[in-house]
Write a protein that holds these residues in place. Structure first.
Motif, short mmCIF file in Angstrom:
data_model
loop_
_atom_site.label_atom_id
_atom_site.label_comp_id
_atom_site.label_asym_id
_atom_site.label_seq_id
_atom_site.Cartn_x
_atom_site.Cartn_y
_atom_site.Cartn_z
N GLY A 168 1.00 -1.28 -0.04
CA GLY A 168 -0.40 -0.19 -0.10
C GLY A 168 1.15 1.74 0.31
O GLY A 168 0.12 2.42 0.19
N SER A 169 1.81 1.06 0.29
CA SER A 169 3.16 1.87 -0.18
C SER A 169 2.66 3.33 -1.29
O SER A 169 2.74 2.44 -2.49
CB SER A 169 4.83 1.94 -0.11
N TYR A 170 3.28 4.56 -1.26
CA TYR A 170 3.12 5.38 -2.51
C TYR A 170 4.89 5.18 -3.10
O TYR A 170 5.60 5.52 -2.79
CB TYR A 170 2.70 6.65 -1.74
N ASP A 224 -1.82 -4.24 -1.73
CA ASP A 224 -0.90 -4.63 -0.38
C ASP A 224 -0.63 -5.66 -0.24
O ASP A 224 0.31 -5.68 1.05
CB ASP A 224 -3.04 -5.36 -0.26
N GLU A 225 0.00 -6.38 -0.72
CA GLU A 225 0.38 -7.81 -0.82
C GLU A 225 1.81 -7.18 -1.64
O GLU A 225 1.64 -7.81 -2.85
CB GLU A 225 0.55 -9.12 -1.18
N ALA A 263 9.05 -8.04 -5.75
CA ALA A 263 7.59 -7.80 -6.54
C ALA A 263 7.77 -6.46 -7.22
O ALA A 263 8.35 -6.02 -6.45
CB ALA A 263 6.46 -7.99 -5.22
N SER A 264 6.52 -5.99 -8.30
CA SER A 264 6.98 -4.54 -8.75
C SER A 264 5.96 -4.27 -9.23
O SER A 264 4.84 -4.76 -9.14
CB SER A 264 7.86 -5.02 -9.30
N TYR A 265 5.95 -2.95 -9.52
CA TYR A 265 4.68 -2.19 -10.16
C TYR A 265 4.79 -1.06 -10.41
O TYR A 265 6.24 -0.76 -10.85
CB TYR A 265 3.03 -2.01 -9.24
N GLU A 266 4.09 -0.94 -11.39
CA GLU A 266 4.23 0.00 -12.71
C GLU A 266 3.02 0.80 -12.12
O GLU A 266 2.68 1.46 -11.35
CB GLU A 266 3.71 0.22 -14.09
#
Length: 209
Positions: free
Chosen positions: A132-134, A167-168, A174-177
């Protein structure tokens, strides 16, 4: 005859009483055996919970590092109680519709600002719980890493909206765009980006084409 009859009756009565006592004793013994409580089984040992894995050690990118778009920098992360290390990879810069940008900024808009979209990927570098971090706020730069003459804060335009960590998000790798709208003044263009937070304020990490 009278006496014999009385004795016989007494003997029969005594014999009958003896049989009843024997049957009753056997029944009591059988009942006692049936009612004997089963030995209590030993309680199963509680399963020991495995401790959470400690964050792994990572090599942090030094302040002032120059990178090419597509290369990763690893930096400390400390925001809103979430701490750890993240990898930042600037993946590209694209154009943003000027009309949509002006509408998003409203009265804070500036006709002289040309909007661009800085695209980047955030990776969990050490396995800390960053759910959930920015993402960090990257700043647009020119092709040579210089200033663009304009800075945009907090503008989300369709096609260039900020992403947030799932959240996980507690596994290394692990990564996100995510994306960030940035602007350029007259005669300039956004072609790269810089990371200028915390220890990198005076010597930012810069990505250029």
């Amino acid at each position: 005859m009278t006496v014999l009859a009385a004795v016989s009756a007494a003997a029969l009565a005594l014999t009958g009483c003896s049989d009843d006592d024997s049957d009753s004793s056997a029944a009591d013994q059988e009942s006692s055996q049936e009612a004997a409580p089963e030995p209590e089984s030993e309680p199963e040992a509680a399963e020991e919970e495995s401790p959470a894995a400690a964050p792994k050690e990572v090599e942090v990118t030094p302040p002032g590092t120059k990178l090419k778009i597509g290369e990763q920098a690893v930096v400390p992360y400390d925001r809103a109680g979430a701490t750890g290390h993240i990898g930042i990879t600037v993946t590209g810069v694209s154009d943003v519709d000027k009309a949509a940008f002006d509408a998003a900024l409203g009265e804070n808009g500036d006709a002289d600002i040309t909007p661009f979209c800085v695209e980047y990927t955030i990776e969990n570098a050490d396995g800390s719980d960053l759910g959930g971090s920015y993402p960090p706020d990257l700043v647009g730069t020119t092709a040579d890493g210089g200033e663009t003459g304009a800075t945009v804060f907090g503008a989300d335009v369709e096609g260039c909206a900020e992403g947030v960590a799932p959240d996980e998000f507690a596994e290394a790798g692990a990564s996100y765009e995510t994306k960030r709208v940035q602007g350029a003044g007259p005669g300039a263009a956004v072609a790269g980006a810089s990371y200028e937070e915390d220890d990198y304020e005076d010597k930012p990490i810069v990505w250029t084409p």
